[in-house]
Design a protein around this motif. Sequence first.
Motif, PDB file in Angstrom:
ATOM      1  N   LEU A  11       4.146  10.561  -2.229  1.00  0.00           N
ATOM      2  CA  LEU A  11       3.170  10.542  -1.138  1.00  0.00           C
ATOM      3  C   LEU A  11       3.425   9.416  -0.138  1.00  0.00           C
ATOM      4  O   LEU A  11       2.740   9.315   0.867  1.00  0.00           O
ATOM      5  CB  LEU A  11       1.746  10.423  -1.699  1.00  0.00           C
ATOM      6  N   GLY A  12       4.403   8.552  -0.417  1.00  0.00           N
ATOM      7  CA  GLY A  12       4.761   7.485   0.516  1.00  0.00           C
ATOM      8  C   GLY A  12       4.260   6.108   0.147  1.00  0.00           C
ATOM      9  O   GLY A  12       4.459   5.146   0.901  1.00  0.00           O
ATOM     10  N   PHE A  13       3.607   5.970  -0.996  1.00  0.00           N
ATOM     11  CA  PHE A  13       3.113   4.661  -1.427  1.00  0.00           C
ATOM     12  C   PHE A  13       4.290   3.758  -1.777  1.00  0.00           C
ATOM     13  O   PHE A  13       5.317   4.212  -2.283  1.00  0.00           O
ATOM     14  CB  PHE A  13       2.201   4.797  -2.649  1.00  0.00           C
ATOM     15  N   THR A  14       4.119   2.460  -1.526  1.00  0.00           N
ATOM     16  CA  THR A  14       5.124   1.453  -1.813  1.00  0.00           C
ATOM     17  C   THR A  14       4.605   0.538  -2.919  1.00  0.00           C
ATOM     18  O   THR A  14       3.437   0.128  -2.889  1.00  0.00           O
ATOM     19  CB  THR A  14       5.397   0.601  -0.552  1.00  0.00           C
ATOM     20  N   GLN A  15       5.476   0.211  -3.862  1.00  0.00           N
ATOM     21  CA  GLN A  15       5.085  -0.723  -4.910  1.00  0.00           C
ATOM     22  C   GLN A  15       4.905  -2.105  -4.303  1.00  0.00           C
ATOM     23  O   GLN A  15       5.778  -2.609  -3.601  1.00  0.00           O
ATOM     24  CB  GLN A  15       6.125  -0.767  -6.021  1.00  0.00           C
ATOM     25  N   GLU A  16       3.740  -2.717  -4.580  1.00  0.00           N
ATOM     26  CA  GLU A  16       3.422  -4.024  -4.024  1.00  0.00           C
ATOM     27  C   GLU A  16       3.388  -5.113  -5.075  1.00  0.00           C
ATOM     28  O   GLU A  16       3.327  -6.285  -4.738  1.00  0.00           O
ATOM     29  CB  GLU A  16       2.091  -3.956  -3.277  1.00  0.00           C
ATOM     30  N   GLY A  17       3.430  -4.725  -6.332  1.00  0.00           N
ATOM     31  CA  GLY A  17       3.419  -5.738  -7.378  1.00  0.00           C
ATOM     32  C   GLY A  17       3.167  -5.139  -8.742  1.00  0.00           C
ATOM     33  O   GLY A  17       2.905  -3.942  -8.874  1.00  0.00           O
ATOM     34  N   VAL A  18       3.258  -5.987  -9.741  1.00  0.00           N
ATOM     35  CA  VAL A  18       2.984  -5.603 -11.115  1.00  0.00           C
ATOM     36  C   VAL A  18       2.121  -6.699 -11.732  1.00  0.00           C
ATOM     37  O   VAL A  18       2.462  -7.887 -11.648  1.00  0.00           O
ATOM     38  CB  VAL A  18       4.289  -5.447 -11.937  1.00  0.00           C
ATOM     39  N   LEU A  19       1.011  -6.288 -12.305  1.00  0.00           N
ATOM     40  CA  LEU A  19       0.193  -7.217 -13.081  1.00  0.00           C
ATOM     41  C   LEU A  19       0.692  -7.104 -14.519  1.00  0.00           C
ATOM     42  O   LEU A  19       0.455  -6.105 -15.191  1.00  0.00           O
ATOM     43  CB  LEU A  19      -1.294  -6.860 -12.968  1.00  0.00           C
TER      44      LEU A  19
END
Length: 188
Positions: free
Chosen positions: A147-155
């Motif tokens: 859908l176009g989402f970008t990974q911004e981080g990992v908790l």
Amino acid sequence: MSDMWTGERIRLRGVEPEDWEGFRDLARNTVDVRNADLVEPPRSDASFRAWTAERAGRTPDSTSYRLVIEVLADGSFAGSVTVGEADRRAGRFKTGIEISRDHRRKGYAAEASELVLTYMFAEQRYNKCEVEIYAFNEPSLALYRKLGFTQEGVLRQHEFFAGAHQDLVLLGLTAAEHWSTHHLPHLA
């Protein structure tokens, strides 16, 4: 007639009291529940009827709501999509989706997500959508990336269940990113 809540295969609609069996069925598979949330003890049918009736009686607002995903071809309950944690000042919101096992891999999750994104970006003036997905939930990660989402981080080691601490992946999509691959809604 044009309905912004109806796609090619599904429509999004408010929760009805009769949807209690669909929500109960979503909660019956431990793996599915764990992918979406935390596992809880079993609930009675009466509890699901009361929970669903209460949600059916709520008036949705633009900052927090749950909609049923209904298959156009046969009117069946395919799952639900939620919007919550909306912050008007910052212009961001979170969304989540649950699809029943017999309705997966048919494009319903992507279509429902796109309908919600269009509403929130085009009608409610939000600028960013965020999702939180467990790192082991590859199908959901693949859906949101598609859908176009970008990974911004990992908790890292953020939640505990199934005997271990689990990572939570944070993904985001801005309105500009969404509109770069979608058309604005028609005015007439």
